[in-house]
Design a protein around this motif. Structure first.
Motif, short mmCIF file in Angstrom:
data_model
loop_
_atom_site.label_atom_id
_atom_site.label_comp_id
_atom_site.label_asym_id
_atom_site.label_seq_id
_atom_site.Cartn_x
_atom_site.Cartn_y
_atom_site.Cartn_z
N ASP A 1 0.85 -1.19 0.00
CA ASP A 1 0.00 0.00 0.00
C ASP A 1 0.89 1.24 0.00
N SER A 2 0.86 2.00 -1.08
CA SER A 2 1.73 3.18 -1.19
C SER A 2 1.43 4.22 -0.12
N ALA A 3 0.21 4.20 0.44
CA ALA A 3 -0.12 5.15 1.50
C ALA A 3 0.69 4.88 2.77
N LEU A 4 1.20 3.66 2.87
CA LEU A 4 1.98 3.28 4.06
C LEU A 4 3.48 3.40 3.83
N TYR B 1 5.70 4.75 6.71
CA TYR B 1 5.91 3.76 7.76
C TYR B 1 6.97 2.74 7.35
N ALA B 2 6.92 2.29 6.10
CA ALA B 2 7.89 1.31 5.61
C ALA B 2 9.31 1.89 5.62
N THR C 1 10.64 1.88 9.10
CA THR C 1 11.06 0.57 9.58
C THR C 1 12.42 0.19 9.00
N THR D 1 1.00 -4.11 12.88
CA THR D 1 1.43 -2.97 12.07
C THR D 1 2.54 -3.33 11.08
N THR E 1 2.29 -2.99 7.10
CA THR E 1 3.11 -1.96 6.47
C THR E 1 3.95 -2.52 5.35
N TRP E 2 4.48 -3.72 5.54
CA TRP E 2 5.35 -4.34 4.54
C TRP E 2 4.58 -5.03 3.42
N MET F 1 0.69 9.34 11.83
CA MET F 1 1.85 8.88 11.05
C MET F 1 3.14 9.53 11.55
#
Length: 385
Positions: A78-81, A84-85, A88, A171, A175-176, A287
């Motif tokens: 998901d590009s919106a995440l 977050y990625a 990490t 999460t 996220t991944w 975020m």
């Protein structure tokens, strides 16, 4: 019973005494070896920095590959995440970097080697096959050692621990792109949970299983908020905590956990009761708080989460010494100090650091205080007539 090392109290500080900002703020006189240890900790050799940097890049690269292949070449990502990625990946680099630096220090390296040796010892497993899972449960899971200090602190720590574990298990895979939830009928209420593209289970979003699937992060937030609030209240009220605390090190992690949890709950509240009102602002705030916390983990107080598993190997190392009756008695009062291998390991670390008073590891804390007091009376106070 042997005689203690002959030296003035000012030259023989108690190696068992607590060190750190609280001790320095209290005016404790520092021993001759403490300056060497501080300088050694402050000046990390270039070779260690190079190894740590290389380790960080390797772990980060492996995580990126895991994200790409785990999300089926980013089809489930998901590009919106993306923020977050990215956080990490930085987290992986920071943890690998600092962990490598940490185990390069003489004391940590000795504990790490001894703990790893005990952890992977076939002989230890044959003699006590249940010791490892028992210690993992008591030291990592239920942290029984905290209950000896305060039942309230133990309960609050458990709330934070299990809340963060639950949030991480949900999460990070989401996220991944490792976990995906898709509607099996196009409009619900039937959903499928897939891991790496493979269907694991199907569930109805209207029953209790479906509710927990979609509100697991809310449950984690409800656990974390009271636990973090208790420690925040304690740090503002308890004199002992106030004396040695630092805002960036002690207060910021608690505030970050509360902000993450509250904004996460507000996102759910906005979706259910406000028809999405203020959702975009709350999503950005949530975020930012999560990304900040992930970046903070390797270089702040949260790093103890990474260090804690090393305690399991160390406790196993001490446990095997007790099983072999290798208990070391105090040289003065002959009361048990610790296991013989552990005391020898401590002495070796002190010799590596050139502290110059490793023999004092052979005395119990009470006898150290008595000997220091006697040395002060005989070597220092006699000069005042």
């Amino acid at each position: 019973m042997t005689e203690p090392p002959e030296a003035p109290a000012a030259e023989q500080p108690d190696p068992g005494a607590s060190a750190g900002p609280a001790g320095e703020a209290g005016g404790r006189k520092r021993g001759p070896g403490s300056g060497v240890a501080a300088r050694a900790a402050a000046a990390v050799p270039r070779s260690v920095t190079g190894r740590a940097t290389l380790a960080g890049f390797i772990v980060s690269a492996l995580l990126i590959l895991a994200i790409v292949f785990g999300s089926r070449l980013l089809r489930n990502f998901d590009s919106a995440l993306l923020p977050y990625a990215v956080a990490t990946v930085f987290l992986a680099f920071g943890v690998a970097y600092r962990y490598t630096v940490w185990i390069s220090a003489p004391g940590a390296r000795r504990l790490f080697v001894q703990g790893r040796r005990s952890l992977f010892s076939a002989e230890n497993f044959r003699r006590a096959p249940t010791a490892l899972p028992k210690m993992a449960a008591t030291y990592l899971g239920f942290q029984k050692f905290l209950g000896a200090r305060s039942h309230a602190r133990w309960a609050a720590h458990q709330l934070i621990f299990w809340g963060c574990i639950l949030a991480s298990l949900i999460t990070f895979p989401l996220t991944w792109g490792w976990f995906t939830f898709t509607s099996s009928t196009g409009s619900g209420p039937g959903y499928e949970m897939r891991v790496w593209g493979f269907k694991i289970l199907g569930f109805d979003s209207l029953n209790i299983i479906g509710w927990l699937m979609f509100h697991g992060l809310d449950v984690a937030a409800v656990l974390v908020i009271p636990g973090a609030s208790y420690f925040l209240w304690r740090r503002m009220k308890d004199r002992g905590a106030i004396t040695g605390q630092r805002f960036a090190y002690d207060m910021v992690p608690l505030l970050a956990l509360i902000v993450i949890s509250v904004t996460g709950l507000l996102l759910t509240f906005s979706s259910l009761f406000l028809h999405g009102g203020g959702y975009e602002f709350l999503a950005i705030l949530h975020m930012v708080s999560v990304v900040f916390t992930l970046i903070y983990i390797p270089f702040g107080k949260f790093f103890h989460i990474v260090q804690r598993p090393a305690a399991v190997g160390m406790q196993l190392f001490k446990y095997t010494g007790r099983q072999d009756d290798q208990v070391f008695a105090c040289r003065r009062c002959e009361e048990p100090v610790d296991t013989g291998p552990y005391v020898e390991n401590l002495r070796g670390t002190m010799r590596d650091l050139d502290l110059g008073f490793d023999a004092w590891a052979e005395y119990c804390p009470r006898c150290k205080r008595v000997l220091r007091g006697s040395a002060y009376l005989s070597q220092v106070k006699k000069g005042f007539k």
